[in-house]
Design an enzyme around this catalytic site. Structure first.
Site, PDB file in Angstrom:
ATOM      1  N   LYS A 152       0.831  -1.202   0.000  1.00  0.00           N
ATOM      2  CA  LYS A 152       0.000   0.000   0.000  1.00  0.00           C
ATOM      3  C   LYS A 152       0.869   1.258   0.000  1.00  0.00           C
ATOM      4  O   LYS A 152       0.455   2.297  -0.525  1.00  0.00           O
ATOM      5  CB  LYS A 152      -0.966   0.007   1.176  1.00  0.00           C
ATOM      6  CG  LYS A 152      -0.360   0.162   2.561  1.00  0.00           C
ATOM      7  CD  LYS A 152      -1.455   0.079   3.621  1.00  0.00           C
ATOM      8  CE  LYS A 152      -0.898   0.264   5.036  1.00  0.00           C
ATOM      9  NZ  LYS A 152      -0.465   1.660   5.269  1.00  0.00           N
ATOM     10  N   SER A 153       2.066   1.178   0.570  1.00  0.00           N
ATOM     11  CA  SER A 153       2.965   2.336   0.563  1.00  0.00           C
ATOM     12  C   SER A 153       3.362   2.702  -0.859  1.00  0.00           C
ATOM     13  O   SER A 153       3.370   3.877  -1.243  1.00  0.00           O
ATOM     14  CB  SER A 153       4.216   2.040   1.396  1.00  0.00           C
ATOM     15  OG  SER A 153       3.893   1.829   2.746  1.00  0.00           O
ATOM     16  N   GLN A 161       5.892  10.674   6.256  1.00  0.00           N
ATOM     17  CA  GLN A 161       4.815  10.940   5.302  1.00  0.00           C
ATOM     18  C   GLN A 161       4.669  12.430   5.023  1.00  0.00           C
ATOM     19  O   GLN A 161       4.289  12.820   3.914  1.00  0.00           O
ATOM     20  CB  GLN A 161       3.501  10.358   5.815  1.00  0.00           C
ATOM     21  CG  GLN A 161       3.485   8.836   5.835  1.00  0.00           C
ATOM     22  CD  GLN A 161       2.216   8.273   6.460  1.00  0.00           C
ATOM     23  OE1 GLN A 161       1.339   9.011   6.889  1.00  0.00           O
ATOM     24  NE2 GLN A 161       2.125   6.959   6.503  1.00  0.00           N
ATOM     25  N   ASP A 213       7.050   0.152  11.690  1.00  0.00           N
ATOM     26  CA  ASP A 213       5.838  -0.657  11.532  1.00  0.00           C
ATOM     27  C   ASP A 213       6.062  -2.126  11.872  1.00  0.00           C
ATOM     28  O   ASP A 213       5.100  -2.893  11.946  1.00  0.00           O
ATOM     29  CB  ASP A 213       5.301  -0.547  10.100  1.00  0.00           C
ATOM     30  CG  ASP A 213       4.624   0.787   9.840  1.00  0.00           C
ATOM     31  OD1 ASP A 213       4.253   1.465  10.817  1.00  0.00           O
ATOM     32  OD2 ASP A 213       4.459   1.154   8.663  1.00  0.00           O
ATOM     33  N   ARG A 220      -2.299  -3.639  12.577  1.00  0.00           N
ATOM     34  CA  ARG A 220      -1.076  -4.335  12.989  1.00  0.00           C
ATOM     35  C   ARG A 220      -1.215  -4.972  14.370  1.00  0.00           C
ATOM     36  O   ARG A 220      -0.551  -5.965  14.663  1.00  0.00           O
ATOM     37  CB  ARG A 220       0.122  -3.386  12.925  1.00  0.00           C
ATOM     38  CG  ARG A 220       0.319  -2.803  11.532  1.00  0.00           C
ATOM     39  CD  ARG A 220       1.704  -2.264  11.300  1.00  0.00           C
ATOM     40  NE  ARG A 220       1.764  -1.528  10.051  1.00  0.00           N
ATOM     41  CZ  ARG A 220       1.824  -2.094   8.836  1.00  0.00           C
ATOM     42  NH1 ARG A 220       1.851  -3.405   8.722  1.00  0.00           N
ATOM     43  NH2 ARG A 220       1.857  -1.343   7.747  1.00  0.00           N
ATOM     44  N   LYS A 249      -7.463  -2.857   6.386  1.00  0.00           N
ATOM     45  CA  LYS A 249      -6.698  -1.632   6.130  1.00  0.00           C
ATOM     46  C   LYS A 249      -5.492  -1.898   5.237  1.00  0.00           C
ATOM     47  O   LYS A 249      -5.126  -1.066   4.406  1.00  0.00           O
ATOM     48  CB  LYS A 249      -6.247  -1.015   7.455  1.00  0.00           C
ATOM     49  CG  LYS A 249      -5.472   0.294   7.321  1.00  0.00           C
ATOM     50  CD  LYS A 249      -5.150   0.868   8.674  1.00  0.00           C
ATOM     51  CE  LYS A 249      -4.263   2.109   8.583  1.00  0.00           C
ATOM     52  NZ  LYS A 249      -4.933   3.238   7.925  1.00  0.00           N
TER      53      LYS A 249
END
Length: 412
Positions: free
Chosen positions: A22-23, A147, A291, A367, A392
């Site tokens: 997704k990143s 980000q 993460d 997570r 997600k």
């Protein structure tokens, strides 16, 4: 929906493909939106965060709601700020309204952006009156979310004077900044990084190249399952050996936790296998891969390996306060951890009596759900609350876990 997790009766080899990153997908979408004449990228992650980006970018509405997608909030704030003659109000979930966006808004305002807060100062929702930004130079603390920096980087080429970003201090999550830089360069933009300064010239994005790469953070849960003895081995497809995802470091991290990694000849997949490991105390700086913190912490506990993880200063500001959540939920399993300076978590082997029937709260954090599921190997029947939150980033996680022989039942 709550799931009761029971471990498999015997270990087996499992083959599966990792979900796309997704990143990478969210960056590809923003670059694509800034590329004249580009169509929608051909390959994208299928998950809530990417869906939020797609929905917002194709919407003509003045009201944009991105739910719990933090990446979308940061990237789209920058995007709409430079979109001339477009006014939007951007909002999210209740948790999103408590995730700070002030450093990005301050930086954009210093470049001429017209943004106002519609609620609490420093937090969404925002009203953005898009306009042409000339660019120039902006300075940010390096320990903020990467980000923010990536968002500024990606809109920099459309600024008439380009942009120079000065980062004060040691950057956190630097691999994500490198990811952004590499994707921009592949799309025809000149990006220079030197002495904590990123320089991006005015330019024109070319056609967005196709990105098809699995998510290394998703693979981390299969490394955890392998280390915990839940599977005999795992063949994981879609993972690129030369990946610029920072979380590809999970292979080296778990090498120190008893999991070997071997890549197939095509370089587009790998095999994880368990081996004996005798590290008495595990210590790791995860500033480049925050993460992975939940996965590594839970792995160490259920494998009875004392540990200390540092470089986690961004975790209190994620989907939940991940350090506080880790401490609280691991205590339900009998592991008494210590959180220090909102930057590290450690466990020195101290245990207390675990809950009789542990129920793990997930705090709207995907997570938390996925990192605690493998704890069923030590706590059969553990309940993961609000298990659907995995959508997600990894919607097929529970189905893949069933393939490994786990029994997953709905629970009250």
């Amino acid at each position: 929906m709550n799931f009761k997790i029971t471990p498999p009766p015997h270990r087996r080899h499992i083959e599966l493909d990792m979900p796309l990153s997704k990143s990478i997908s969210n960056r590809a979408l923003l670059i694509n939106a800034l590329t004249p004449g580009a169509g929608k990228p051909a390959t994208l992650a299928q998950c809530d965060d990417t869906d939020a980006m797609i929905s917002a970018l194709k919407s003509d509405s003045s009201d944009i709601n991105i739910g719990a997608a933090g990446t979308a909030m940061r990237f789209l704030t920058a995007y709409f700020a430079c979109l001339e003659n477009r006014t939007v109000r951007i909002d999210g979930s209740e948790r999103m309204r408590h995730r700070q966006i002030k450093p990005l808004v301050d930086a954009l305002r210093s470049l001429g952006a017209d943004i106002e807060y519609l609620g609490e100062e420093g937090y969404p929702p925002l009203k953005i009156n898009g306009k042409t930004l000339s660019g120039g130079e902006v300075e940010l603390a390096a320990d903020i979310s990467s980000q923010y920096i990536s968002a500024l980087m990606m809109i920099a080429p459309v600024m008439s004077d380009g942009l120079r970003i000065r980062m004060n201090g040691r950057p956190t999550s630097m691999p994500y900044i490198i990811m952004t830089m590499m994707m921009m360069m592949r799309s025809g933009i000149s990006v220079f990084l030197s002495d904590n300064t990123i320089t991006i010239e005015h330019g024109r994005y070319s056609n967005n190249p196709v990105y098809h790469e699995g998510d290394w953070s998703a693979a981390s849960y299969w490394y955890e399952l392998t280390a915990a003895g839940a599977v005999a081995s795992v063949t994981a497809g879609n993972l690129v050996r030369s990946s610029f995802q920072g979380d590809s470091a999970v292979a080296e991290i778990f090498n120190n936790l008893g999991v070997d990694t071997s890549f197939d000849l095509s370089g587009n997949g790998l095999v994880m296998t368990e081996r004996n490991h005798d590290t008495a105390f595990y210590e790791c700086d995860l500033s480049g891969q925050p993460d992975l913190a939940q996965t590594v912490a839970v792995t160490c506990c259920i494998c009875n390996k004392p540990f200390k993880l540092t470089g986690l200063g961004t975790l209190p500001h994620k989907e939940t306060d991940r350090l506080a959540a880790l401490h609280k939920e691991l205590l339900k399993l009998g592991y008494e951890t210590t959180v220090t300076d909102n930057n590290s978590i450690s466990w020195h082997g101290k245990t207390v009596s675990p809950d009789h029937s542990p129920r793990i709260a997930t705090y709207d954090d995907h997570r938390m759900a996925m990192s605690f599921a493998p704890a069923a190997m030590r706590f059969p029947g553990i309940v993961i609350e609000d298990a659907e939150v995995v959508s997600k980033s990894y919607p097929d996680f529970w189905n893949d876990l069933r393939k490994a022989g786990f029994k997953i039942e709905e629970s009250a």
